[in-house]
Scaffold this motif. Structure first.
Motif, short mmCIF file in Angstrom:
data_model
loop_
_atom_site.label_atom_id
_atom_site.label_comp_id
_atom_site.label_asym_id
_atom_site.label_seq_id
_atom_site.Cartn_x
_atom_site.Cartn_y
_atom_site.Cartn_z
N TYR A 4 9.52 46.87 10.21
CA TYR A 4 9.10 46.07 9.06
C TYR A 4 9.66 44.43 10.49
O TYR A 4 11.04 44.29 10.15
N LEU A 5 9.43 43.28 11.23
CA LEU A 5 10.09 42.68 11.87
C LEU A 5 9.20 41.76 11.42
O LEU A 5 7.94 41.86 11.64
N ASN A 49 11.61 43.58 2.51
CA ASN A 49 11.70 45.04 3.76
C ASN A 49 11.68 44.50 5.13
O ASN A 49 11.52 45.11 5.77
N PHE A 50 12.16 43.55 6.18
CA PHE A 50 12.57 42.60 7.33
C PHE A 50 13.58 43.34 7.64
O PHE A 50 14.38 43.29 7.29
N TYR A 81 9.36 31.76 0.90
CA TYR A 81 10.12 31.42 2.28
C TYR A 81 11.16 32.44 2.28
O TYR A 81 11.34 32.88 1.49
N LEU A 82 11.95 32.32 3.44
CA LEU A 82 12.87 33.70 3.29
C LEU A 82 13.83 33.23 4.05
O LEU A 82 13.95 32.41 4.56
N LEU A 83 15.41 33.84 3.09
CA LEU A 83 16.19 32.93 3.27
C LEU A 83 17.19 34.22 3.46
O LEU A 83 16.85 35.21 2.54
N ASP A 84 18.41 34.95 3.72
CA ASP A 84 19.52 35.88 3.54
C ASP A 84 20.47 35.35 2.67
O ASP A 84 20.62 34.35 3.13
N ALA A 85 20.78 36.70 1.64
CA ALA A 85 21.37 36.13 0.85
C ALA A 85 22.51 36.89 0.13
O ALA A 85 21.73 37.74 0.78
N ALA A 106 21.67 41.41 7.35
CA ALA A 106 21.49 40.63 6.76
C ALA A 106 20.51 41.43 5.77
O ALA A 106 19.49 42.20 5.61
N THR A 107 20.27 41.19 3.89
CA THR A 107 20.16 41.22 3.16
C THR A 107 18.41 39.91 2.92
O THR A 107 19.40 38.58 3.09
N TRP A 108 17.41 40.01 3.80
CA TRP A 108 16.61 38.84 3.56
C TRP A 108 15.95 39.23 1.58
O TRP A 108 15.52 40.06 1.41
N TYR A 109 15.63 37.58 1.12
CA TYR A 109 14.95 37.33 0.21
C TYR A 109 13.46 36.88 0.41
O TYR A 109 13.81 35.81 1.20
N GLU A 110 12.87 36.76 -0.57
CA GLU A 110 11.33 36.27 -0.50
C GLU A 110 11.71 35.02 -1.93
O GLU A 110 11.48 35.99 -2.60
#
Length: 174
Positions: A99-100, A63-64, A28-32, A3-7
């Motif tokens: 990074y986790l 960058n997770f 907030y963090l979400l994947d898109a 997944a690509t995570w967006y902050e």
């Protein structure tokens, strides 16, 4: 597929426990798959979260490498994990940082949860740092397939054949 995570930083009027309303900016963090989808998804999530007007202040790729939620935890921590590999040519150790994002109640629990998340890793690693993240909530992407599979009992197969037969008869009767 990773997944690509967006902050996403969102500014809105928040009502606190005391009843006082204050303008705050939360992360907030979400994947898109794109910035456009991230903007659309955070807009939908925020509409469900608040009746007040809000502004999306910033969207950036996070960058997770992985996100690990844990039950009964209320905060998110950013764990820096150094994967250690031996360079065959030079004979030196080479560290690669990932990074986790792990959910925990404190730094000690975040360390333990990071260790649990890394259990299946074959190579050596170290955890040089853990910091509390400003992320308030994580919105993973669900396709809806999970709900469809549960609806048709694909995920919840009984180990007892007789019980499974009874469930099939009940479904046929409906």
């Amino acid at each position: 597929m990773s997944a690509t995570w967006y902050e996403c930083k969102v500014k809105y009027r928040k009502t606190h426990e005391t009843g006082e309303q204050k303008v705050t900016t939360d992360t907030y963090l979400l994947d898109a798959v794109s910035y456009t989808e991230a903007e659309s998804r955070i807009t939908e999530e925020m509409k469900a979260y608040t009746n007040e007007d809000f502004r999306i202040m910033n969207i950036k790729v996070a960058n997770f490498a992985e996100v690990h939620p844990f039950e009964n935890s209320d905060r998110w921590f950013k764990s820096k994990v150094s994967l250690i590999a031996l360079d065959e040519e030079s004979g030196k150790e080479k560290k690669t940082n990932i990074y986790l994002l792990v959910q925990a109640n404190d730094v000690k629990e975040a360390f333990e949860n990071t260790t649990k998340a890394m259990e299946t890793t074959m190579g050596d690693y170290s955890i040089p740092s853990i910091t509390e993240s400003p992320i308030l909530d994580v919105f993973p992407y669900f396709t809806g397939e999970e709900e469809q599979l549960e609806k048709f009992n694909v995920l919840d197969k009984s180990e007892n054949p007789k019980e499974e037969e009874e469930q099939t008869e009940e479904t046929a009767a409906v």
